[in-house]
Design an enzyme around this catalytic site. Structure first.
Site, PDB file in Angstrom:
ATOM      1  N   LYS A  52     -14.964  18.313  72.380  1.00 33.46           N
ATOM      2  CA  LYS A  52     -14.378  18.264  71.033  1.00 33.46           C
ATOM      3  C   LYS A  52     -12.933  17.797  71.101  1.00 33.46           C
ATOM      4  CE  LYS A  52     -17.665  21.555  69.293  1.00 33.46           C
ATOM      5  NZ  LYS A  52     -18.113  22.928  69.188  1.00 33.46           N
ATOM      6  N   GLN A  96     -15.370  28.641  68.703  1.00 36.63           N
ATOM      7  CA  GLN A  96     -16.567  28.330  69.498  1.00 36.63           C
ATOM      8  C   GLN A  96     -17.443  29.577  69.665  1.00 36.63           C
ATOM      9  OE1 GLN A  96     -17.408  25.149  70.714  1.00 36.63           O
ATOM     10  NE2 GLN A  96     -19.335  26.161  71.168  1.00 36.63           N
ATOM     11  N   ASP A 119     -16.818  23.722  60.302  1.00 37.69           N
ATOM     12  CA  ASP A 119     -18.114  23.954  60.944  1.00 37.69           C
ATOM     13  C   ASP A 119     -19.195  24.267  59.893  1.00 37.69           C
ATOM     14  OD1 ASP A 119     -18.776  23.652  63.553  1.00 37.69           O
ATOM     15  OD2 ASP A 119     -18.157  25.652  64.216  1.00 37.69           O
TER      16      ASP A 119
END
Ligand code: NDP
Length: 283
Positions: A52, A96, A119
């Site tokens: 990322k 994460q 997200d």
């Protein structure tokens, strides 16, 4: 024989376009910023986070990394999220998953500002999608939709069968197909006659996590097959949830594994971050 939908190529093309968009934003004094938070040493998470970061760099997005030790308390993590919520340089926050067992994941996700939920996992974002007024769409399902768009596929009135009902893939991708007027069936581990459902689908979206469980012979002639599954089998080989070789004989389009949906997920994360930064301009 079907045509491949090449996720790697589509992702590369989209990232080029996004880099141009980022340059334009920078001319207005705005640098899109993504905060990436990793707690602990999970090796797979470390790889994802580093991918990322590299993707942000290549696109011109400011990547604000926070690598925290495994014994970080929930309170400390929530304080960081709060700081990032209020940091004007940050347009998107990604925590994460999975988090260590002593941290309540839902509590952390719920603490992310819906305005920075790139997200798309916050209940607000999910709720907005469910009522047909989406804000941030979660990245893997959004990547699937971009793949269908890349072949100019019109979902209107089509039969879509989604196999898998997880919150991160199955349910949101079903809602996104519904948004585009498809007739959607969601199958799961209790579904009876899975082969029958798959066999009448114009579009099959597989998100199960079981190597090649969807057999090529089930697929309707000319159907589009999107395989989200990533399964490691013998010799570290990766395969999807669909039996690729036999499905490719019948499908009009099919996604490979690897190189299909996989590369689209991070691409859509960047896309959402740039979208969020653009709202800074608008606001
Ligand atoms: P989950 O394990 O959360 O969900 C799997 C789903 O499959 C569940 O809804 C389960 O049903 C269903 N299922 C399990 N067995 C069967 C069966 N025999 N018949 C029908 N349905 C079944 O997985 P995820 O959604 O998180 O991930 C699915 C796959 O996608 C994985 O391979 C994962 O690695 C991959 N993935 C890929 C991404 C990417 O490309 N970037 C991102 C995210 C995931 P039930 O609910 O009844 O248990």
């Amino acid at each position: 024989m079907s045509k491949l939908i090449d996720g790697k190529a589509l992702a590369a093309q989209m990232r080029e376009q996004m880099a141009v968009r980022v340059e334009k934003l920078k001319e207005t004094g705005i640098v899109p910023g993504l905060a990436v938070v990793l707690v602990g040493e999970d090796p797979a998470s470390r790889v994802y986070v580093s991918m990322k970061e590299k993707a942000c760099e290549a696109t011109g997005i400011f990547s604000d990394e926070h690598k925290l030790p495994a014994d970080t308390t929930q309170q400390e993590l929530l304080q960081l999220v709060d700081r990032l919520n209020n940091d004007p340089r940050i347009d998107g926050i990604l925590v994460q998953l999975p988090l260590p067992d002593h941290i309540d994941e839902d509590c952390v996700i719920n603490a992310i500002s819906p305005l920075k939920d790139v997200d798309g996992f916050h209940p607000y974002s999910v709720g907005c999608l469910a009522i047909g007024n989406p804000t941030f769409r979660s990245c893997t399902p959004y990547g699937v939709m971009k793949m269908l768009e890349s072949i100019d596929y019109d979902l209107n009135g089509k039969e879509v069968v989604v196999v898998g009902r997880s919150n991160i893939v199955g349910k949101p991708v079903a809602l996104m197909c519904l948004e585009q007027n498809a007739t959607v069936t969601i199958c799961h581990s209790r579904t009876q006659n899975l082969a029958g459902h798959v066999g009448r689908a114009d579009v099959v979206i597989a998100a199960v996590g079981r190597p090649e469980m969807i057999k090529g012979e089930w697929i309707k002639e000319g159907a589009v097959v999107i395989d989200v599954g990533i399964n490691r089998v013998a010799d570290k080989k990766l395969v999807g949830d669909v039996e690729f070789a036999t499905a490719a004989e019948k499908a009009s389009y099919i996604t490979p594994v690897p190189g299909g949906v996989g590369p689209m997920t991070i691409t859509m994360l960047l896309f959402n971050t740039i979208q969020s930064a653009s709202q800074r301009v608008a606001g």
